[in-house]
Design a protein around this motif. Structure first.
Motif, PDB file in Angstrom:
ATOM      1  N   ARG A 154       0.829  -1.203   0.000  1.00 47.14           N
ATOM      2  CA  ARG A 154       0.000   0.000   0.000  1.00 47.14           C
ATOM      3  C   ARG A 154       0.872   1.266   0.000  1.00 47.14           C
ATOM      4  O   ARG A 154       0.474   2.305  -0.469  1.00 47.14           O
ATOM      5  N   GLY A 181      -5.976  10.953  -1.190  1.00 50.78           N
ATOM      6  CA  GLY A 181      -6.513  12.259  -1.594  1.00 50.78           C
ATOM      7  C   GLY A 181      -6.930  13.095  -0.387  1.00 50.78           C
ATOM      8  O   GLY A 181      -6.641  14.294  -0.301  1.00 50.78           O
ATOM      9  N   MET A 231     -23.423  10.402  -2.383  1.00 52.67           N
ATOM     10  CA  MET A 231     -22.235   9.543  -2.488  1.00 52.67           C
ATOM     11  C   MET A 231     -22.625   8.085  -2.230  1.00 52.67           C
ATOM     12  O   MET A 231     -22.230   7.181  -2.973  1.00 52.67           O
ATOM     13  N   ALA A 243     -16.499   5.788   4.246  1.00 53.50           N
ATOM     14  CA  ALA A 243     -16.481   4.391   3.823  1.00 53.50           C
ATOM     15  C   ALA A 243     -16.378   3.476   5.040  1.00 53.50           C
ATOM     16  O   ALA A 243     -15.390   2.758   5.226  1.00 53.50           O
TER      17      ALA A 243
HETATM   18  C1  DP6 Z   1     -15.421   8.779   1.775  1.00 54.89           C
HETATM   19  O1  DP6 Z   1      -8.723   9.844   0.537  1.00 54.89           O
HETATM   20  O2  DP6 Z   1      -9.199   7.582   1.527  1.00 54.89           O
HETATM   21  O3  DP6 Z   1     -13.654   9.598   3.155  1.00 54.89           O
HETATM   22  O4  DP6 Z   1      -7.339   9.017  -2.371  1.00 54.89           O
HETATM   23  O5  DP6 Z   1      -7.933   6.652  -2.770  1.00 54.89           O
HETATM   24  O6  DP6 Z   1      -6.689   7.245  -0.699  1.00 54.89           O
HETATM   25  P1  DP6 Z   1      -7.700   7.699  -1.733  1.00 54.89           P
HETATM   26  O7  DP6 Z   1      -9.085   7.866  -0.972  1.00 54.89           O
HETATM   27  P2  DP6 Z   1      -9.416   8.546   0.417  1.00 54.89           P
HETATM   28  O8  DP6 Z   1     -10.997   8.777   0.217  1.00 54.89           O
HETATM   29  C2  DP6 Z   1     -11.781   9.473   1.119  1.00 54.89           C
HETATM   30  C3  DP6 Z   1     -13.215   9.252   0.799  1.00 54.89           C
HETATM   31  C4  DP6 Z   1     -14.195   9.700   1.860  1.00 54.89           C
HETATM   32  C5  DP6 Z   1     -14.695  11.134   1.597  1.00 54.89           C
HETATM   33  C6  DP6 Z   1     -13.744  12.256   1.922  1.00 54.89           C
HETATM   34  O9  DP6 Z   1     -12.969  12.178   2.880  1.00 54.89           O
HETATM   35  O10 DP6 Z   1     -13.839  13.285   1.202  1.00 54.89           O
END
Ligand code: DP6
Length: 320
Positions: free
Chosen positions: A66, A135, A234, A275
Motif C-alpha cells: 500500500r 486524496g 455519495m 467508507a
Molecule cells: C469517503 O482519501 O481515503 O472519506 O485518495 O484513494 O486514498 P484515496 O481515498 P481517500 O478517500 C476518502 C473518501 C471519503 C470522503 C472524503 O474524505 O472526502
C-alpha cells in the motif's frame, strides 16, 4: 545520536465528499471536497533513514504494498532516490474504520519525510505530496476548514480553526476495526459500475459552492441540508455499484433516523458518513453534550467522541 523527523496531523472529515478520481494515476479527485481538520485525534509519525523501508502503525508492521508507490513518488519528488525509511506511526483513535485515519496518517507521513529530506515542510508542498498517499490527506495539512477542488493536486485553506468556535463534531463509533473495502477500491468500483456515478460527479460542484457560502456565513440552516445531500448522493453511487458497497450497519441507520427526529425537536445536528459504519454529526457546541445523551439513549452500546476544528500539520525534530 539519531535524529527523528516527527510530524502530527489530525483527521480530515469531509462535510462535502470526495468520491471518485479524475486521474487514478495522479490521484486527483473527480469531486471537490470541503472538510474540517479535527482536534484531539492525531496521527503521530516519526521517520528516520534506514537500510530498508519499514513502516509500523500502532506497533504493527505494515504490508509495504500500500505504501510502496507513495514512498517511490516521494523519493522522486524530494530527490532522495537511494534513501530508505523507517517509519513508526501511532493513531490515538480507531485505525482504518472510517474515522479518516488515512487522511491524518498520510499527511503526517508526508510531513515527516519532507522534514527528513531536509526540505521546509511548507503546507503547499506537503499537501501535494500527501495526495500521492491519499486524496483526503491533502486537507489536514491545514487546520480548520479546507477545500480540495476537483482535478487539483493540493488542498487549500478555507477558514482557520478559530473561524467557528461553536462548531463541533460528535463521532458515533458503531464498529471498531478495519473496513472490508477501502475507499480507494470502493470509489473506483463506483466509477466503473454505478449508473449514477456521472450524475454524482456532475451535480457535485453546485453542492460544494453552496456549502462554501453557507460555511462562510456560519449558517447551519443552509449548510446542514447540503452536508446531508452530499453523503447520501455519495452512498447512492456505493449502493448502486456492482457488487454493491454497503458500509452501513443497523446502528448507522438507527442513528440517521434518531437524528431526523432530533432535528424535528430543534437540534441543529447534521450527520455524515464515510467508507465505514461510523456516523459523524456536525452540531453547535452548546448542543453537543445533550445530543450525545439523546443518541446514547436511543441507540445503545456505542462509543462517542467529540471534536472541534483543530490545527494543521506540526513538524519538529526529536533527538533519540
Ligand atoms: C469517503 O482519501 O481515503 O472519506 O485518495 O484513494 O486514498 P484515496 O481515498 P481517500 O478517500 C476518502 C473518501 C471519503 C470522503 C472524503 O474524505 O472526502
Amino acid at each position: 545520536m539519531r535524529r527523528l523527523a516527527h510530524a502530527e496531523a489530525g483527521p480530515s472529515l469531509a462535510l462535502i465528499k470526495y468520491w471518485g478520481k479524475a486521474s487514478a494515476e495522479n490521484n486527483t479527485p473527480a469531486t471537490g471536497s470541503l472538510a474540517v481538520t479535527l482536534s484531539g485525534l492525531t496521527s503521530s509519525t516519526r521517520a528516520s533513514f534506514a537500510d530498508a523501508d519499514r513502516i509500523t502503525v500502532n506497533g504493527q508492521i505494515q504490508n509495504l504494498e500500500r505504501f510502496a508507490p507513495f514512498l517511490d513518488s516521494l523519493r522522486a519528488e524530494l530527490g532522495l532516490a537511494g534513501a530508505r525509511f523507517a517509519v513508526d506511526s501511532t493513531n490515538n483513535f480507531p485505525t482504518a474504520a472510517g474515522l479518516a485515519s488515512s487522511s491524518s496518517g498520510f499527511a503526517a507521513l508526508a510531513g515527516a519525510l519532507t522534514l527528513l529530506a531536509g526540505r521546509e515542510p511548507e503546507p503547499r508542498l506537503v499537501s501535494r505530496l500527501a495526495r500521492l498517499g491519499s486524496g483526503s490527506a491533502t486537507r489536514p495539512v491545514y487546520g480548520g476548514f479546507t477545500v480540495f477542488e476537483a482535478g487539483q493536486e493540493e488542498a487549500v485553506a478555507e477558514h482557520d480553526e478559530n473561524f467557528w468556535p461553536e462548531f463541533r463534531v460528535v463521532l458515533a463509533v458503531v464498529r471498531e476495526g478495519a473496513k472490508a473495502v477501502s475507499s480507494r477500491v470502493g470509489m473506483e468500483r463506483s466509477r466503473l459500475t454505478s449508473p449514477y456515478y456521472d450524475q454524482w460527479v456532475s451535480t457535485s460542484p453546485s453542492v460544494l459552492t453552496g456549502a462554501r457560502k453557507a460555511l462562510a456565513e456560519r449558517d447551519w440552516n443552509a449548510l446542514g441540508p447540503l452536508i446531508r445531500q452530499s453523503y447520501l448522493r455519495m452512498f447512492s453511487t456505493m449502493f448502486s455499484s456492482n457488487p454493491p458497497l454497503i458500509y452501513w450497519q443497523p446502528e448507522s441507520m438507527a442513528l440517521i433516523q434518531a437524528l431526523e427526529s432530533l432535528r424535528a425537536e430543534g437540534y441543529q445536528a447534521w450527520e455524515t458518513m464515510d467508507a465505514g459504519p461510523q456516523v459523524k454529526v456536525f452540531c453547535p457546541a452548546d448542543q453537543a453534550e445533550a445530543l450525545v445523551k439523546e443518541l446514547d439513549q436511543r441507540v445503545s452500546g456505542l462509543r462517542f467522541l467529540t471534536a472541534a476544528p483543530g490545527p494543521g500539520l506540526r513538524t519538529w525534530w526529536d533527538q533519540n
